[in-house]
Write a protein that holds these residues in place. Structure first.
Motif, PDB file in Angstrom:
ATOM      1  N   LEU B  58       1.000  -1.385   0.121  1.00 31.54           N
ATOM      2  CA  LEU B  58       0.226   0.358  -0.245  1.00 31.54           C
ATOM      3  C   LEU B  58       0.778   1.155  -0.169  1.00 31.54           C
ATOM      4  CD1 LEU B  58      -3.135   0.684   0.228  1.00 31.54           C
ATOM      5  CD2 LEU B  58      -2.824   1.077   2.764  1.00 31.54           C
ATOM      6  N   LYS B  59       0.909   1.716  -0.686  1.00 33.34           N
ATOM      7  CA  LYS B  59       2.233   2.605  -1.322  1.00 33.34           C
ATOM      8  C   LYS B  59       3.559   2.203  -0.701  1.00 33.34           C
ATOM      9  CE  LYS B  59      -1.036   6.256  -2.027  1.00 33.34           C
ATOM     10  NZ  LYS B  59      -2.184   7.736  -0.683  1.00 33.34           N
ATOM     11  N   ARG B  60       3.699   3.052  -0.023  1.00 32.19           N
ATOM     12  CA  ARG B  60       5.266   2.718   1.122  1.00 32.19           C
ATOM     13  C   ARG B  60       5.130   1.536   1.892  1.00 32.19           C
ATOM     14  NH1 ARG B  60       6.013   6.466   3.843  1.00 32.19           N
ATOM     15  NH2 ARG B  60       4.378   7.145   3.738  1.00 32.19           N
ATOM     16  N   LEU B  61       3.930   0.850   2.658  1.00 32.01           N
ATOM     17  CA  LEU B  61       3.214   0.440   3.483  1.00 32.01           C
ATOM     18  C   LEU B  61       3.864  -1.548   2.123  1.00 32.01           C
ATOM     19  CD1 LEU B  61       2.671   2.848   4.812  1.00 32.01           C
ATOM     20  CD2 LEU B  61       1.441   1.574   5.195  1.00 32.01           C
ATOM     21  N   THR B  62       4.184  -2.632   3.404  1.00 29.91           N
ATOM     22  CA  THR B  62       4.341  -3.832   2.559  1.00 29.91           C
ATOM     23  C   THR B  62       4.107  -4.680   3.213  1.00 29.91           C
ATOM     24  OG1 THR B  62       5.989  -3.316   0.841  1.00 29.91           O
ATOM     25  CG2 THR B  62       5.755  -5.592   1.425  1.00 29.91           C
ATOM     26  N   PHE B  63       3.085  -5.120   3.975  1.00 30.47           N
ATOM     27  CA  PHE B  63       2.358  -5.933   4.833  1.00 30.47           C
ATOM     28  C   PHE B  63       3.106  -7.202   4.581  1.00 30.47           C
ATOM     29  CE2 PHE B  63       0.214  -2.884   6.571  1.00 30.47           C
ATOM     30  CZ  PHE B  63      -0.115  -1.805   6.083  1.00 30.47           C
ATOM     31  N   GLN B  64       3.304  -8.560   5.492  1.00 32.00           N
ATOM     32  CA  GLN B  64       3.222  -9.716   5.042  1.00 32.00           C
ATOM     33  C   GLN B  64       2.643 -10.623   5.768  1.00 32.00           C
ATOM     34  OE1 GLN B  64       7.483 -10.729   3.995  1.00 32.00           O
ATOM     35  NE2 GLN B  64       6.851 -12.648   3.207  1.00 32.00           N
ATOM     36  N   PHE B  65       2.930 -11.634   5.684  1.00 32.56           N
ATOM     37  CA  PHE B  65       1.273 -12.707   6.677  1.00 32.56           C
ATOM     38  C   PHE B  65       2.540 -13.698   6.552  1.00 32.56           C
ATOM     39  CE2 PHE B  65      -1.243 -14.081   9.471  1.00 32.56           C
ATOM     40  CZ  PHE B  65      -2.674 -14.794   8.646  1.00 32.56           C
ATOM     41  N   GLY B  66       3.039 -14.321   7.708  1.00 33.96           N
ATOM     42  CA  GLY B  66       3.458 -15.880   7.801  1.00 33.96           C
ATOM     43  C   GLY B  66       3.365 -16.566   7.185  1.00 33.96           C
ATOM     44  N   ASP B  67       4.058 -17.708   6.886  1.00 34.06           N
ATOM     45  CA  ASP B  67       3.420 -19.115   5.791  1.00 34.06           C
ATOM     46  C   ASP B  67       2.627 -19.683   6.914  1.00 34.06           C
ATOM     47  OD1 ASP B  67       6.988 -19.686   4.691  1.00 34.06           O
ATOM     48  OD2 ASP B  67       5.081 -18.017   4.202  1.00 34.06           O
ATOM     49  N   ALA B  68       2.949 -20.313   8.347  1.00 33.56           N
ATOM     50  CA  ALA B  68       2.162 -20.604   9.399  1.00 33.56           C
ATOM     51  C   ALA B  68       0.429 -20.068   9.805  1.00 33.56           C
ATOM     52  CB  ALA B  68       2.680 -21.161  10.505  1.00 33.56           C
ATOM     53  N   ARG B  69       1.027 -18.198   9.586  1.00 31.23           N
ATOM     54  CA  ARG B  69      -0.573 -17.824   9.190  1.00 31.23           C
ATOM     55  C   ARG B  69      -0.579 -17.484  11.319  1.00 31.23           C
ATOM     56  NH1 ARG B  69      -4.957 -19.530   7.708  1.00 31.23           N
ATOM     57  NH2 ARG B  69      -4.739 -22.126   7.289  1.00 31.23           N
ATOM     58  N   LYS B  70       0.536 -17.028  11.461  1.00 31.60           N
ATOM     59  CA  LYS B  70       0.592 -17.337  13.285  1.00 31.60           C
ATOM     60  C   LYS B  70       1.629 -15.688  13.240  1.00 31.60           C
ATOM     61  CE  LYS B  70       1.035 -21.455  14.447  1.00 31.60           C
ATOM     62  NZ  LYS B  70       2.418 -22.757  15.252  1.00 31.60           N
ATOM     63  N   ASP B  71       2.251 -15.044  12.493  1.00 32.36           N
ATOM     64  CA  ASP B  71       2.682 -14.204  12.105  1.00 32.36           C
ATOM     65  C   ASP B  71       2.890 -13.026  11.396  1.00 32.36           C
ATOM     66  OD1 ASP B  71       4.617 -15.897  11.862  1.00 32.36           O
ATOM     67  OD2 ASP B  71       5.337 -14.009  10.680  1.00 32.36           O
TER      68      ASP B  71
END
Lengths: 115, 111
Positions: B58-71
């Motif tokens: 989102l523009k300058r923001l990068t969001f990541q979801f962990g592979d195991a969906r815990k983090d």
């Protein structure tokens, strides 16, 4: 755009008064929530409703009750306000539990002070 | 016990710096949302991540979801004073109706 409105931005009440906080959403969402937010404690869920007339207790329901007579409206009631209920109260709504996405949309909050 | 731990709790940086905020749990979530809240206002939704390993920008923001969906993590590139606020992660549902907010990261970006 989803819109969630709360009846008051600021409210001052006396100890022992009955307090009504109202929340209205315009997106036909099934779920509605009431939270309180306090410094150092974060957001804590008071009550949750997944349908008209249905409610579930959250983490801190003591001293509160709720009412959902219409889908768009969710009321939080403090039966006998106490000073430890001074807080920021936030209402939110979201779609139902099917579909895997549970974005909650928040109102602007009501800052309640009980003296 | 906090189901979702956010770190750091406070962050004060100069305009133009990069930063990362973390949201960690030992539980698996079906989805995770990030919000930003300004003083006296309600939280505003920034993004939802649903799939393990998912990355959203989102523009300058990068969001990541962990592979195991815990983090999850939120990375801001070249922070600006307008990024100042309280960043919250929300995981859920966990057991039908349990939604958990992280404790929040208070970010201050100085001009």
């Amino acid at each position: 755009d989803v819109k969630v409105t709360q009846s008051s931005r600021y409210l001052v009440k006396r100890t022992g008064e009955k307090v009504f906080l109202e929340c209205v959403q315009d997106m036909d969402h099934e779920n509605m929530f009431w939270y309180r937010q306090d410094p150092g404690l974060g957001l804590r869920l008071i009550y949750f409703s997944y349908d008209v007339k249905m409610k579930e207790k959250g983490d801190i329901p003591e001293g509160y009750s709720v009412s959902r007579e219409k889908k768009e409206r969710f009321s939080l009631i403090l039966e006998s306000a106490s000073t430890n209920q001074t807080s920021m109260y936030l209402c939110a709504s979201s779609r139902g539990l099917a579909g895997g996405r549970y974005e909650q949309y928040f109102g602007p909050g009501t800052r309640l002070t009980v003296t | 016990t906090q189901l979702l731990e956010q770190s750091p709790q406070f962050l004060s940086i100069q305009e133009g710096e990069n930063l990362t905020v973390y949201c960690n749990s030992s539980s698996v979530f079906s989805s995770l949302q990030w919000y930003r809240q300004e003083p006296g206002e309600g939280p505003v939704l920034l993004v939802t991540v649903v799939t393990g390993g998912e990355v959203k920008k989102l523009k300058r923001l990068t969001f990541q979801f962990g592979d195991a969906r815990k983090d999850s993590s939120l990375h801001i590139t070249a922070a600006q004073p307008g990024d100042t606020g309280l960043y919250l992660c929300l995981g859920g549902p966990y057991n039908f109706n349990k939604f958990y907010f992280g404790s929040g990261t208070k970010l201050n970006v100085k001009p």
